[in-house]
Design a protein around this motif. Structure first.
Motif, PDB file in Angstrom:
ATOM      1  N   THR A  11       0.855  -1.179   0.000  1.00  0.00           N
ATOM      2  CA  THR A  11       0.000   0.000   0.000  1.00  0.00           C
ATOM      3  C   THR A  11       0.891   1.228   0.000  1.00  0.00           C
ATOM      4  O   THR A  11       1.737   1.394   0.884  1.00  0.00           O
ATOM      5  N   LEU A  12       0.719   2.082  -1.003  1.00  0.00           N
ATOM      6  CA  LEU A  12       1.500   3.308  -1.122  1.00  0.00           C
ATOM      7  C   LEU A  12       0.564   4.478  -0.831  1.00  0.00           C
ATOM      8  O   LEU A  12      -0.474   4.622  -1.479  1.00  0.00           O
ATOM      9  N   THR A  13       0.929   5.304   0.143  1.00  0.00           N
ATOM     10  CA  THR A  13       0.044   6.392   0.532  1.00  0.00           C
ATOM     11  C   THR A  13       0.797   7.528   1.205  1.00  0.00           C
ATOM     12  O   THR A  13       1.849   7.321   1.796  1.00  0.00           O
ATOM     13  N   GLY A  14       0.222   8.700   1.122  1.00  0.00           N
ATOM     14  CA  GLY A  14       0.699   9.856   1.867  1.00  0.00           C
ATOM     15  C   GLY A  14      -0.311  10.242   2.937  1.00  0.00           C
ATOM     16  O   GLY A  14      -0.121  11.210   3.656  1.00  0.00           O
ATOM     17  N   GLU A  15      -1.404   9.473   3.048  1.00  0.00           N
ATOM     18  CA  GLU A  15      -2.444   9.780   4.022  1.00  0.00           C
ATOM     19  C   GLU A  15      -1.980   9.445   5.435  1.00  0.00           C
ATOM     20  O   GLU A  15      -1.209   8.508   5.643  1.00  0.00           O
ATOM     21  N   ARG A  16      -2.534  10.175   6.406  1.00  0.00           N
ATOM     22  CA  ARG A  16      -2.158   9.974   7.801  1.00  0.00           C
ATOM     23  C   ARG A  16      -2.999   8.906   8.487  1.00  0.00           C
ATOM     24  O   ARG A  16      -2.635   8.441   9.553  1.00  0.00           O
ATOM     25  N   PHE A  17      -4.138   8.536   7.923  1.00  0.00           N
ATOM     26  CA  PHE A  17      -4.970   7.516   8.557  1.00  0.00           C
ATOM     27  C   PHE A  17      -5.877   6.846   7.540  1.00  0.00           C
ATOM     28  O   PHE A  17      -6.155   7.391   6.485  1.00  0.00           O
ATOM     29  N   PHE A  18      -6.314   5.644   7.873  1.00  0.00           N
ATOM     30  CA  PHE A  18      -7.375   4.921   7.176  1.00  0.00           C
ATOM     31  C   PHE A  18      -8.408   4.553   8.236  1.00  0.00           C
ATOM     32  O   PHE A  18      -8.089   4.468   9.417  1.00  0.00           O
ATOM     33  N   VAL A  19      -9.627   4.282   7.816  1.00  0.00           N
ATOM     34  CA  VAL A  19     -10.643   3.743   8.706  1.00  0.00           C
ATOM     35  C   VAL A  19     -10.748   2.255   8.387  1.00  0.00           C
ATOM     36  O   VAL A  19     -10.905   1.877   7.227  1.00  0.00           O
ATOM     37  N   SER A  20     -10.637   1.424   9.413  1.00  0.00           N
ATOM     38  CA  SER A  20     -10.672  -0.018   9.233  1.00  0.00           C
ATOM     39  C   SER A  20     -11.942  -0.578   9.853  1.00  0.00           C
ATOM     40  O   SER A  20     -12.282  -0.254  10.986  1.00  0.00           O
ATOM     41  N   VAL A  21     -12.637  -1.417   9.089  1.00  0.00           N
ATOM     42  CA  VAL A  21     -13.834  -2.102   9.566  1.00  0.00           C
ATOM     43  C   VAL A  21     -13.590  -3.595   9.384  1.00  0.00           C
ATOM     44  O   VAL A  21     -13.300  -4.041   8.279  1.00  0.00           O
ATOM     45  N   ASP A  59     -13.692   6.550  -0.405  1.00  0.00           N
ATOM     46  CA  ASP A  59     -15.105   6.825  -0.669  1.00  0.00           C
ATOM     47  C   ASP A  59     -15.303   8.183  -1.331  1.00  0.00           C
ATOM     48  O   ASP A  59     -14.354   8.946  -1.540  1.00  0.00           O
ATOM     49  N   ARG A  60     -16.535   8.470  -1.664  1.00  0.00           N
ATOM     50  CA  ARG A  60     -16.858   9.711  -2.392  1.00  0.00           C
ATOM     51  C   ARG A  60     -16.561  10.970  -1.586  1.00  0.00           C
ATOM     52  O   ARG A  60     -16.588  12.068  -2.133  1.00  0.00           O
ATOM     53  N   PHE A  61     -16.241  10.824  -0.298  1.00  0.00           N
ATOM     54  CA  PHE A  61     -15.904  11.974   0.538  1.00  0.00           C
ATOM     55  C   PHE A  61     -14.403  12.080   0.788  1.00  0.00           C
ATOM     56  O   PHE A  61     -13.950  12.909   1.563  1.00  0.00           O
ATOM     57  N   GLY A  62     -13.617  11.212   0.154  1.00  0.00           N
ATOM     58  CA  GLY A  62     -12.166  11.273   0.276  1.00  0.00           C
ATOM     59  C   GLY A  62     -11.593  10.499   1.444  1.00  0.00           C
ATOM     60  O   GLY A  62     -10.405  10.620   1.748  1.00  0.00           O
ATOM     61  N   VAL A  63     -12.406   9.685   2.118  1.00  0.00           N
ATOM     62  CA  VAL A  63     -11.944   8.887   3.255  1.00  0.00           C
ATOM     63  C   VAL A  63     -11.565   7.496   2.746  1.00  0.00           C
ATOM     64  O   VAL A  63     -12.328   6.858   2.024  1.00  0.00           O
ATOM     65  N   THR A  64     -10.375   7.019   3.124  1.00  0.00           N
ATOM     66  CA  THR A  64      -9.914   5.702   2.713  1.00  0.00           C
ATOM     67  C   THR A  64     -10.296   4.678   3.775  1.00  0.00           C
ATOM     68  O   THR A  64     -10.017   4.860   4.958  1.00  0.00           O
ATOM     69  N   TRP A  65     -10.942   3.619   3.319  1.00  0.00           N
ATOM     70  CA  TRP A  65     -11.453   2.547   4.173  1.00  0.00           C
ATOM     71  C   TRP A  65     -10.777   1.234   3.825  1.00  0.00           C
ATOM     72  O   TRP A  65     -10.538   0.940   2.655  1.00  0.00           O
ATOM     73  N   ILE A  66     -10.499   0.434   4.862  1.00  0.00           N
ATOM     74  CA  ILE A  66     -10.059  -0.944   4.710  1.00  0.00           C
ATOM     75  C   ILE A  66     -11.164  -1.800   5.319  1.00  0.00           C
ATOM     76  O   ILE A  66     -11.536  -1.610   6.478  1.00  0.00           O
ATOM     77  N   LEU A  67     -11.702  -2.712   4.544  1.00  0.00           N
ATOM     78  CA  LEU A  67     -12.696  -3.650   5.046  1.00  0.00           C
ATOM     79  C   LEU A  67     -12.088  -5.036   4.960  1.00  0.00           C
ATOM     80  O   LEU A  67     -11.532  -5.412   3.917  1.00  0.00           O
ATOM     81  N   ASP A  68     -12.160  -5.769   6.080  1.00  0.00           N
ATOM     82  CA  ASP A  68     -11.614  -7.133   6.046  1.00  0.00           C
ATOM     83  C   ASP A  68     -12.381  -8.043   6.981  1.00  0.00           C
ATOM     84  O   ASP A  68     -13.188  -7.610   7.788  1.00  0.00           O
ATOM     85  N   VAL A  69     -12.090  -9.327   6.817  1.00  0.00           N
ATOM     86  CA  VAL A  69     -12.707 -10.374   7.621  1.00  0.00           C
ATOM     87  C   VAL A  69     -11.647 -10.888   8.571  1.00  0.00           C
ATOM     88  O   VAL A  69     -10.504 -11.137   8.162  1.00  0.00           O
TER      89      VAL A  69
END
Length: 153
Positions: free
Chosen positions: A88-98, A137-147
């Motif tokens: 994962t390549l990113t400059g973002e400071r956070f992701f939201v994980s579900v 998402d459409r609001f610019g928030v990066t999400w990780i969804l996993d099982v």
């Protein structure tokens, strides 16, 4: 002592729309309080913006958001996060994980959250989990969804 943590997102004028969208994905109760509700004169530009907002669901999902005062909505921008060669390549400071218990329940959330999103890695089985996907998402928030993977200890 028990503690919990809730992601708090900062928006530039579209917190209400984001919270309504997240409620449509995850269910739960929506609370929105405007700056005008806390005494800001209603004739000021930010009076109808969100000073406190949250979605809380019985399944444990919770998220908070507000509009940073004095900022116009952000322009749509391409996702700042990519996946390449298994990294994962990113400059973002956070992701939201579900994380959920089954591929089916997480897949259903993915299908809703992916509406209008930039998919970074399509949801499906991965080397480390029965289900994994990443999107902005459409609001610019990066999400990780996993099982949750079965514990092999």
């Amino acid at each position: 002592m028990a503690i919990s943590t809730t992601t708090h997102l900062n928006f530039r004028g579209d917190a209400r729309a984001a919270l309504e969208f997240y409620q449509s994905v995850f269910g739960g109760r929506l609370t929105v309080v405007e700056y005008g509700d806390f005494g800001m004169p209603r004739d000021l530009p930010d009076a109808d913006k969100v000073v406190f907002g949250q979605v809380t669901a019985d399944n444990g999902f919770g998220i908070m958001a507000y509009d940073v005062p004095g900022h116009a909505p952000a322009a749509s921008a391409p996702a700042a996060t990519t996946r390449a060669d298994g990294m994962t390549l990113t400059g973002e400071r956070f992701f939201v994980s579900v994380r959920g218990e089954t591929a089916e329940e997480v897949g259903a959330l993915w299908d809703k959250l992916a509406d209008g999103a930039d998919v970074i890695e399509k949801y499906g089985p991965s080397a480390w989990a029965p289900g994994f996907g990443m999107l902005t998402d459409r609001f610019g928030v990066t999400w990780i969804l996993d099982v949750a993977a079965p514990y092999a200890g």
